[in-house]
Write a protein that holds these residues in place. Structure first.
Motif, PDB file in Angstrom:
ATOM      1  N   ASP A  18      -6.556  21.411  -4.465  1.00 14.33           N
ATOM      2  CA  ASP A  18      -7.509  21.437  -3.356  1.00 14.33           C
ATOM      3  C   ASP A  18      -7.082  22.444  -2.286  1.00 14.33           C
ATOM      4  O   ASP A  18      -6.208  22.158  -1.467  1.00 14.33           O
ATOM      5  CB  ASP A  18      -7.606  20.028  -2.756  1.00 14.33           C
ATOM      6  CG  ASP A  18      -8.703  19.897  -1.717  1.00 14.33           C
ATOM      7  OD1 ASP A  18      -9.435  20.867  -1.488  1.00 14.33           O
ATOM      8  OD2 ASP A  18      -8.836  18.797  -1.134  1.00 14.33           O
ATOM      9  N   ASP A  19      -7.667  23.652  -2.318  1.00 19.62           N
ATOM     10  CA  ASP A  19      -7.468  24.674  -1.286  1.00 19.62           C
ATOM     11  C   ASP A  19      -5.985  24.923  -1.023  1.00 19.62           C
ATOM     12  O   ASP A  19      -5.522  24.880   0.121  1.00 19.62           O
ATOM     13  CB  ASP A  19      -8.190  24.246  -0.001  1.00 19.62           C
ATOM     14  CG  ASP A  19      -8.313  25.390   0.990  1.00 19.62           C
ATOM     15  OD1 ASP A  19      -8.287  26.558   0.558  1.00 19.62           O
ATOM     16  OD2 ASP A  19      -8.425  25.131   2.205  1.00 19.62           O
ATOM     17  N   LEU A  20      -5.245  25.220  -2.072  1.00 21.72           N
ATOM     18  CA  LEU A  20      -3.796  25.394  -1.987  1.00 21.72           C
ATOM     19  C   LEU A  20      -3.439  26.830  -1.650  1.00 21.72           C
ATOM     20  O   LEU A  20      -3.877  27.769  -2.322  1.00 21.72           O
ATOM     21  CB  LEU A  20      -3.154  24.992  -3.319  1.00 21.72           C
ATOM     22  CG  LEU A  20      -1.637  25.153  -3.433  1.00 21.72           C
ATOM     23  CD1 LEU A  20      -0.921  24.242  -2.449  1.00 21.72           C
ATOM     24  CD2 LEU A  20      -1.186  24.868  -4.861  1.00 21.72           C
ATOM     25  N   THR A  21      -2.624  27.004  -0.621  1.00 22.21           N
ATOM     26  CA  THR A  21      -2.128  28.323  -0.238  1.00 22.21           C
ATOM     27  C   THR A  21      -0.618  28.251  -0.089  1.00 22.21           C
ATOM     28  O   THR A  21      -0.102  27.412   0.658  1.00 22.21           O
ATOM     29  CB  THR A  21      -2.758  28.795   1.085  1.00 22.21           C
ATOM     30  OG1 THR A  21      -4.161  29.014   0.896  1.00 22.21           O
ATOM     31  CG2 THR A  21      -2.123  30.100   1.551  1.00 22.21           C
ATOM     32  N   LEU A  22       0.091  29.113  -0.815  1.00 23.72           N
ATOM     33  CA  LEU A  22       1.548  29.181  -0.697  1.00 23.72           C
ATOM     34  C   LEU A  22       2.039  30.461  -1.339  1.00 23.72           C
ATOM     35  O   LEU A  22       1.333  31.093  -2.117  1.00 23.72           O
ATOM     36  CB  LEU A  22       2.216  27.954  -1.332  1.00 23.72           C
ATOM     37  CG  LEU A  22       2.053  27.752  -2.840  1.00 23.72           C
ATOM     38  CD1 LEU A  22       3.247  28.351  -3.600  1.00 23.72           C
ATOM     39  CD2 LEU A  22       1.947  26.272  -3.166  1.00 23.72           C
ATOM     40  N   THR A  23       3.278  30.826  -1.004  1.00 19.35           N
ATOM     41  CA  THR A  23       3.936  31.987  -1.590  1.00 19.35           C
ATOM     42  C   THR A  23       5.294  31.555  -2.142  1.00 19.35           C
ATOM     43  O   THR A  23       6.074  30.909  -1.432  1.00 19.35           O
ATOM     44  CB  THR A  23       4.135  33.108  -0.552  1.00 19.35           C
ATOM     45  OG1 THR A  23       2.856  33.514  -0.047  1.00 19.35           O
ATOM     46  CG2 THR A  23       4.818  34.308  -1.175  1.00 19.35           C
ATOM     47  N   VAL A  24       5.542  31.883  -3.395  1.00 16.32           N
ATOM     48  CA  VAL A  24       6.841  31.611  -4.015  1.00 16.32           C
ATOM     49  C   VAL A  24       7.618  32.921  -4.005  1.00 16.32           C
ATOM     50  O   VAL A  24       7.248  33.888  -4.674  1.00 16.32           O
ATOM     51  CB  VAL A  24       6.673  31.085  -5.453  1.00 16.32           C
ATOM     52  CG1 VAL A  24       8.039  30.716  -6.037  1.00 16.32           C
ATOM     53  CG2 VAL A  24       5.738  29.885  -5.485  1.00 16.32           C
ATOM     54  N   HIS A  25       8.685  32.952  -3.226  1.00 12.81           N
ATOM     55  CA  HIS A  25       9.424  34.189  -2.990  1.00 12.81           C
ATOM     56  C   HIS A  25      10.531  34.398  -4.022  1.00 12.81           C
ATOM     57  O   HIS A  25      11.097  33.431  -4.551  1.00 12.81           O
ATOM     58  CB  HIS A  25      10.039  34.168  -1.591  1.00 12.81           C
ATOM     59  CG  HIS A  25       9.023  34.217  -0.489  1.00 12.81           C
ATOM     60  ND1 HIS A  25       8.486  35.398  -0.021  1.00 12.81           N
ATOM     61  CD2 HIS A  25       8.425  33.222   0.228  1.00 12.81           C
ATOM     62  CE1 HIS A  25       7.626  35.137   0.952  1.00 12.81           C
ATOM     63  NE2 HIS A  25       7.559  33.830   1.112  1.00 12.81           N
ATOM     64  N   PRO A  26      10.868  35.655  -4.285  1.00 12.56           N
ATOM     65  CA  PRO A  26      11.992  35.943  -5.185  1.00 12.56           C
ATOM     66  C   PRO A  26      13.327  35.654  -4.510  1.00 12.56           C
ATOM     67  O   PRO A  26      13.415  35.519  -3.287  1.00 12.56           O
ATOM     68  CB  PRO A  26      11.828  37.440  -5.458  1.00 12.56           C
ATOM     69  CG  PRO A  26      11.108  37.977  -4.262  1.00 12.56           C
ATOM     70  CD  PRO A  26      10.187  36.877  -3.809  1.00 12.56           C
ATOM     71  N   GLY A  27      14.367  35.543  -5.330  1.00 11.43           N
ATOM     72  CA  GLY A  27      15.712  35.384  -4.801  1.00 11.43           C
ATOM     73  C   GLY A  27      16.106  33.970  -4.458  1.00 11.43           C
ATOM     74  O   GLY A  27      17.168  33.754  -3.876  1.00 11.43           O
ATOM     75  N   ARG A  28      15.282  33.003  -4.819  1.00 10.62           N
ATOM     76  CA  ARG A  28      15.623  31.608  -4.570  1.00 10.62           C
ATOM     77  C   ARG A  28      14.942  30.724  -5.602  1.00 10.62           C
ATOM     78  O   ARG A  28      13.932  31.112  -6.198  1.00 10.62           O
ATOM     79  CB  ARG A  28      15.212  31.188  -3.160  1.00 10.62           C
ATOM     80  CG  ARG A  28      13.709  31.144  -2.925  1.00 10.62           C
ATOM     81  CD  ARG A  28      13.398  30.977  -1.446  1.00 10.62           C
ATOM     82  NE  ARG A  28      11.990  30.734  -1.198  1.00 10.62           N
ATOM     83  CZ  ARG A  28      11.414  30.792   0.009  1.00 10.62           C
ATOM     84  NH1 ARG A  28      12.150  31.066   1.074  1.00 10.62           N
ATOM     85  NH2 ARG A  28      10.135  30.556   0.163  1.00 10.62           N
ATOM     86  N   VAL A  29      15.494  29.543  -5.822  1.00  8.34           N
ATOM     87  CA  VAL A  29      14.876  28.563  -6.703  1.00  8.34           C
ATOM     88  C   VAL A  29      13.926  27.714  -5.861  1.00  8.34           C
ATOM     89  O   VAL A  29      14.350  27.066  -4.902  1.00  8.34           O
ATOM     90  CB  VAL A  29      15.923  27.664  -7.382  1.00  8.34           C
ATOM     91  CG1 VAL A  29      15.229  26.623  -8.262  1.00  8.34           C
ATOM     92  CG2 VAL A  29      16.903  28.491  -8.213  1.00  8.34           C
ATOM     93  N   THR A  30      12.664  27.732  -6.211  1.00  5.01           N
ATOM     94  CA  THR A  30      11.672  26.907  -5.516  1.00  5.01           C
ATOM     95  C   THR A  30      11.372  25.689  -6.374  1.00  5.01           C
ATOM     96  O   THR A  30      10.901  25.817  -7.511  1.00  5.01           O
ATOM     97  CB  THR A  30      10.376  27.698  -5.259  1.00  5.01           C
ATOM     98  OG1 THR A  30      10.668  28.810  -4.404  1.00  5.01           O
ATOM     99  CG2 THR A  30       9.329  26.821  -4.587  1.00  5.01           C
ATOM    100  N   GLY A  31      11.652  24.506  -5.841  1.00  8.58           N
ATOM    101  CA  GLY A  31      11.345  23.268  -6.531  1.00  8.58           C
ATOM    102  C   GLY A  31       9.900  22.883  -6.267  1.00  8.58           C
ATOM    103  O   GLY A  31       9.449  22.892  -5.115  1.00  8.58           O
ATOM    104  N   LEU A 181      10.231  29.298 -10.184  1.00  9.34           N
ATOM    105  CA  LEU A 181       9.485  28.103  -9.794  1.00  9.34           C
ATOM    106  C   LEU A 181       9.748  27.021 -10.827  1.00  9.34           C
ATOM    107  O   LEU A 181       9.470  27.205 -12.016  1.00  9.34           O
ATOM    108  CB  LEU A 181       7.985  28.412  -9.715  1.00  9.34           C
ATOM    109  CG  LEU A 181       7.066  27.251  -9.311  1.00  9.34           C
ATOM    110  CD1 LEU A 181       7.362  26.797  -7.887  1.00  9.34           C
ATOM    111  CD2 LEU A 181       5.599  27.657  -9.451  1.00  9.34           C
ATOM    112  N   VAL A 182      10.297  25.886 -10.388  1.00  9.22           N
ATOM    113  CA  VAL A 182      10.710  24.815 -11.296  1.00  9.22           C
ATOM    114  C   VAL A 182      10.114  23.494 -10.826  1.00  9.22           C
ATOM    115  O   VAL A 182      10.343  23.068  -9.689  1.00  9.22           O
ATOM    116  CB  VAL A 182      12.243  24.679 -11.351  1.00  9.22           C
ATOM    117  CG1 VAL A 182      12.644  23.589 -12.343  1.00  9.22           C
ATOM    118  CG2 VAL A 182      12.894  26.004 -11.711  1.00  9.22           C
ATOM    119  N   SER A 183       9.368  22.836 -11.696  1.00 13.51           N
ATOM    120  CA  SER A 183       8.868  21.496 -11.371  1.00 13.51           C
ATOM    121  C   SER A 183       9.782  20.454 -12.009  1.00 13.51           C
ATOM    122  O   SER A 183      10.364  20.691 -13.071  1.00 13.51           O
ATOM    123  CB  SER A 183       7.437  21.302 -11.869  1.00 13.51           C
ATOM    124  OG  SER A 183       7.422  20.990 -13.248  1.00 13.51           O
ATOM    125  N   SER A 184       9.902  19.321 -11.344  1.00  8.79           N
ATOM    126  CA  SER A 184      10.730  18.247 -11.888  1.00  8.79           C
ATOM    127  C   SER A 184      10.444  16.952 -11.148  1.00  8.79           C
ATOM    128  O   SER A 184      10.083  16.961  -9.977  1.00  8.79           O
ATOM    129  CB  SER A 184      12.225  18.586 -11.760  1.00  8.79           C
ATOM    130  OG  SER A 184      13.027  17.552 -12.304  1.00  8.79           O
TER     131      SER A 184
END
Length: 307
Positions: A18-31, A181-184
């Motif tokens: 639902d209307d999702l806005t985000l940025t996944v940046h390089p150089g880090r692990v995003t959970g 980008l890692v989901s868990s």
């Protein structure tokens, strides 16, 4: 970099994202966290072009996935570990994919070794355990040496050695400057793996912050106090709004008082204290607080039901 702007995905009358806005940046692990049904897998599927957005845009390094000249070289994804043909060997599965992307055969040997699959490379995938299937899925994701890596529940089915391997691998990939980008659902693992957290609830963005910020905001849950005179200490700490528990002799877990106040009271009463440790909330507790109103499936466990 993954850039998601106003992403909405509907299936009939159900809104998954639902209307999702985000940025996944390089150089880090995003959970990437959220309860079941929060929209994580749907978002990942849109990122790699398996689903079309109802509205909004998704870009990987400025391009739609469909516009990438060789997607396997740009984005590596593990969304379903059991996607390999069961009659093929692990080596042949990777060779077929390498051939379609114009990758050298040597790359197949590299990822087999990286993922600990060299000893079973010539076994048929249909005989793989869940953990071995997960390793093959990661090998597939890394085959093109991509700058962006998307992993959906990569530790599912792995033994402790495998979980440690995934943690080390994802952090190494991020240290190389890749977008990871890692989901868990394994909060204890995300707490020590992810530098940054994105939390969804019912398809909406709940949090987009560094892991340390999420934990810090969750605050201190209790204070561990160790003393040779625990009974006397209970007498000076007890009061309205204070909860005391004693999991073992000489140890108290105190809620409702800060470490400074506990130390001051013990000093005034002349009671020696050998330990005074604030216990911060775990990521699991912080996650439950964040998503309390956004969980689609709830379980009400009452004490009387367990006795």
């Amino acid at each position: 970099m993954i850039e998601i702007r106003g992403l909405t995905k509907r299936y009939g009358d159900r809104t998954a994202v639902d209307d999702l806005t985000l940025t996944v940046h390089p150089g880090r692990v995003t959970g990437f966290l959220g309860p079941n049904g929060a929209g994580k897998s749907t978002t990942m599927r849109v990122v790699v072009g398996l689903d079309r957005p109802t509205a909004g845009t998704v870009r990987v390094d400025g391009r739609r996935y469909a516009d990438l000249p060789v997607p396997l070289r740009a984005v590596g994804a593990l969304l379903e570990a059991r996607s390999a043909h069961p009659g093929r060997t692990a080596r042949d599965h990777l060779r077929v994919l390498a051939s379609t992307a114009g990758l050298p055969r040597s790359r197949v040997d590299t990822v087999l070794e990286l993922c600990g699959l060299t000893p079973v490379a010539d076994r048929r995938v249909g005989g793989f355990s869940l953990g071995m299937g997960q390793r093959l899925g990661v090998a597939t994701a890394l085959l093109g040496d991509p700058a962006t890596v998307v992993l959906d529940e990569p530790v599912n089915g792995l033994d402790p050695d495998g979980v440690l391997w995934i943690r080390t691998l994802t952090r190494q990939l991020a240290a190389e400057g890749r977008t990871v980008l890692v989901s868990s659902h394994l909060m204890s693992e995300m707490a020590v793996t992810a530098d940054h957290l994105v939390v969804l609830g019912r398809g909406r963005l709940v949090a987009d912050e560094p892991t340390a910020t999420v934990l810090r905001r969750a605050g201190t849950r209790s204070v561990r106090v160790r003393s040779p005179r625990p009974d006397d200490l209970v007498g000076v700490l007890a009061g309205d709004g204070v909860s005391l528990a004693s999991p073992e002799r000489g140890l108290l877990e105190v809620q409702g008082l800060g470490a400074d106040e506990i130390g001051d009271r013990a000093l005034r009463a002349g009671i020696p204290v050998h330990e005074l440790t604030p216990v911060s909330a775990s990521l699991e507790e912080a996650f439950m607080d964040l998503t309390r109103d956004d969980r689609e499936y709830r379980t009400d466990l009452r004490q009387e039901a367990l006795t």
